[in-house]
Enzyme design. Structure first.
Site, PDB file in Angstrom:
ATOM      1  N   HIS A  81       3.088  -2.915  -9.235  1.00  0.00           N
ATOM      2  CA  HIS A  81       1.927  -3.521  -9.875  1.00  0.00           C
ATOM      3  C   HIS A  81       2.041  -3.557 -11.399  1.00  0.00           C
ATOM      4  O   HIS A  81       1.309  -4.290 -12.054  1.00  0.00           O
ATOM      5  CB  HIS A  81       0.622  -2.831  -9.434  1.00  0.00           C
ATOM      6  CG  HIS A  81       0.398  -1.462 -10.004  1.00  0.00           C
ATOM      7  ND1 HIS A  81       0.572  -0.312  -9.277  1.00  0.00           N
ATOM      8  CD2 HIS A  81      -0.012  -1.062 -11.226  1.00  0.00           C
ATOM      9  CE1 HIS A  81       0.270   0.738 -10.014  1.00  0.00           C
ATOM     10  NE2 HIS A  81      -0.085   0.309 -11.222  1.00  0.00           N
ATOM     11  N   ASP A 110       4.587  -0.485  -3.324  1.00  0.00           N
ATOM     12  CA  ASP A 110       4.241  -0.489  -4.744  1.00  0.00           C
ATOM     13  C   ASP A 110       5.370   0.096  -5.591  1.00  0.00           C
ATOM     14  O   ASP A 110       5.145   0.920  -6.470  1.00  0.00           O
ATOM     15  CB  ASP A 110       2.936   0.270  -4.995  1.00  0.00           C
ATOM     16  CG  ASP A 110       2.347  -0.045  -6.372  1.00  0.00           C
ATOM     17  OD1 ASP A 110       2.741  -1.068  -6.968  1.00  0.00           O
ATOM     18  OD2 ASP A 110       1.504   0.736  -6.857  1.00  0.00           O
ATOM     19  N   SER A 127       1.234   4.912 -14.270  1.00  0.00           N
ATOM     20  CA  SER A 127       1.801   4.281 -13.074  1.00  0.00           C
ATOM     21  C   SER A 127       3.312   4.126 -13.175  1.00  0.00           C
ATOM     22  O   SER A 127       3.825   3.536 -14.129  1.00  0.00           O
ATOM     23  CB  SER A 127       1.165   2.902 -12.861  1.00  0.00           C
ATOM     24  OG  SER A 127      -0.190   3.016 -12.540  1.00  0.00           O
TER      25      SER A 127
END
Length: 456
Positions: free
Chosen positions: A197, A231, A311
């Site tokens: 992402h 992801d 992230s």
């Protein structure tokens, strides 16, 4: 089903995984030229029948309208050729000549073959830049424990991992550095791990992606492959910095209460270190709120402070080995990524990261398991996962799973709802045979399903 997707309208999500091409995308081949008979003079008479190959390959039409020309053409004569007897070879060359020529031809053939193979190999690697035939092992990933087993120092872990941690800058909604994430050095060949992402918008719009090392140096990066399902994305920097690869551990030995350290660039603050404990294991989590791109993971939950920008960064145990990839945070609104840390963060287990990264390095794609059925993810009232649809000729249908079945266990582990079932399936690999405990009406049975695969 071939195109199962989670549905926001009917609160359904597929139990699907993706497969990867088995062929190497960098290879190509050219068919040999079709053999053409030599032109010969034919005497006057009926023209010969049209030339038709003995076999027309798939997708090739028979050339019935193409005729081999008759020689000589009307009104012409073939050009006269004077024929002379060829001189004997023994009249022109000494006896040792031909053995020498044969030996020289053999040497040239060997050298040419080696040179040609080198040229092909160079072209092959260039056309699949960033891929590695040997996967993680061939790229030089490491797994040795860098710190003593009895280490209790977060400071030692920080000093060990900070040089291997990077910041990721990617285009987002037209802004060059609109997305800021984190990552770490995967191996010795210039590969880095981050979240899908973080780079998805840049990939979709052919935007720039950069990595930033601990000293603030920026390097242009490309995406070797990515997995929206897990992801994850693998980046590659050609002729990049010589950074030490992070040591890859396992999440299977983690226990609730173990101390862990999170690295990354929360809120754009590079080289940030936070610590906490493992607060839960095998937590079913979806890391995206967009139905078709939902990433269901069997997460490691931690109270180490994780914020937007973390992230893709590593979650590390006290021996200095990566045990997870920070991917999502919980918020009071029940979504992820909109507000700051409240003490509930989630990481993708490194065991899944290694599997996915290895697939991407070898083929440029990742695969995930599917059963070919759709499950209800919006009903939490029933204890189990209700099957809404079963695709024809799917692994689920071949095993006997039917619409309306309620899956209560998979592999002996309880299944609370549809999301838990998806996560449990995706914790396996394509080709695995998994036992489903199913309630059908008042009956309970065991169904053995061999998982299929899809790309994703």
């Amino acid at each position: 089903m071939s195109d199962e997707q989670p549905s926001s309208s009917d609160d359904t999500a597929p139990l699907s995984w993706g497969s990867s091409r088995d062929d190497d995308p960098g290879e190509s081949w050219l068919p040999p030229r079709e053999h053409q008979p030599p032109h010969q003079w034919t005497p006057p008479g009926p023209p010969p029948a049209p030339y038709v190959p003995s076999h027309a390959g798939p997708g090739i039409e028979r050339p019935d309208l193409l005729e081999r020309p008759t020689y000589p053409p009307p009104g012409t004569q073939p050009y006269p050729v004077q024929h002379r007897a060829a001189p004997s070879s023994r009249d022109r060359f000494p006896g040792w000549f031909w053995p020498v020529v044969a030996a020289l031809a053999l040497v040239i053939g060997v050298v040419g073959g080696v040179f040609g193979g080198a040229v092909y190999e160079n072209w092959h690697r260039t056309s699949t830049e960033g891929q590695v035939d040997g996967g993680l092992a061939g790229a030089g990933a490491v797994s040795a424990r860098p710190l003593p087993a009895g280490n209790h120092s977060v400071t030692a872990v920080a000093q060990q991992l900070l040089p291997s941690t990077i910041q990721v800058l990617a285009q987002f909604q037209g802004r060059k550095d609109g997305a800021t994430g984190s990552g770490f050095v995967l191996d010795q060949a210039g590969h880095y791990i981050t979240n899908n992402h973080v780079v998805a918008d840049a990939v979709d719009h052919d935007g720039p992606i950069e990595i930033v090392d601990q000293n603030g140096n920026k390097y242009a990066a490309k995406v070797v492959g990515r997995s929206p399902t897990y992801d994850l994305a693998v980046l590659y920097v050609k002729h990049g910095p010589k950074l030490p690869p992070a040591s890859l551990g396992t999440a299977r030995i983690l226990r609730v209460g173990d101390q862990v350290v999170a690295f990354g660039s929360p809120l754009g603050l590079s080289s940030t270190v936070t610590s906490g404990i493992v607060s839960a294991l095998n937590r079913p989590v979806t890391t995206s709120d967009t139905g078709s791109d939902s990433s269901y993971i069997n997460a490691v939950q931690t109270d180490a402070a994780i914020n937007p920008g973390n992230s893709g960064g590593p979650l590390v145990d006290l021996s200095g080995r990566v045990v997870g990839v920070n991917s999502a945070i919980a918020t009071t609104g029940g979504t992820t990524g909109e507000s700051g840390n409240i003490g509930v963060g989630f990481a993708i287990p490194i065991d899944q990261v290694k599997i996915t990264a290895d697939q991407i390095l070898r083929t440029g794609e990742a695969r995930y398991p599917v059963i070919g059925a759709t499950v209800n993810t919006g009903d939490a009232s029933a204890v189990g996962a209700k099957i809404l649809n079963v695709g024809s000729d799917s692994p689920a249908s071949r095993a006997g799973l039917k619409k309306g079945d309620l899956v209560t266990e998979i592999g002996g582990d309880k299944v609370a709802d549809g999301i838990a079932l998806i996560v449990a399936i995706r914790a396996h690999q394509p080709g695995d045979t998994v036992t489903f405990t199913v309630r059908r009406g008042s009956d309970q049975m065991s169904v053995h399903i061999t998982l299929g695969s899809q790309v994703g």
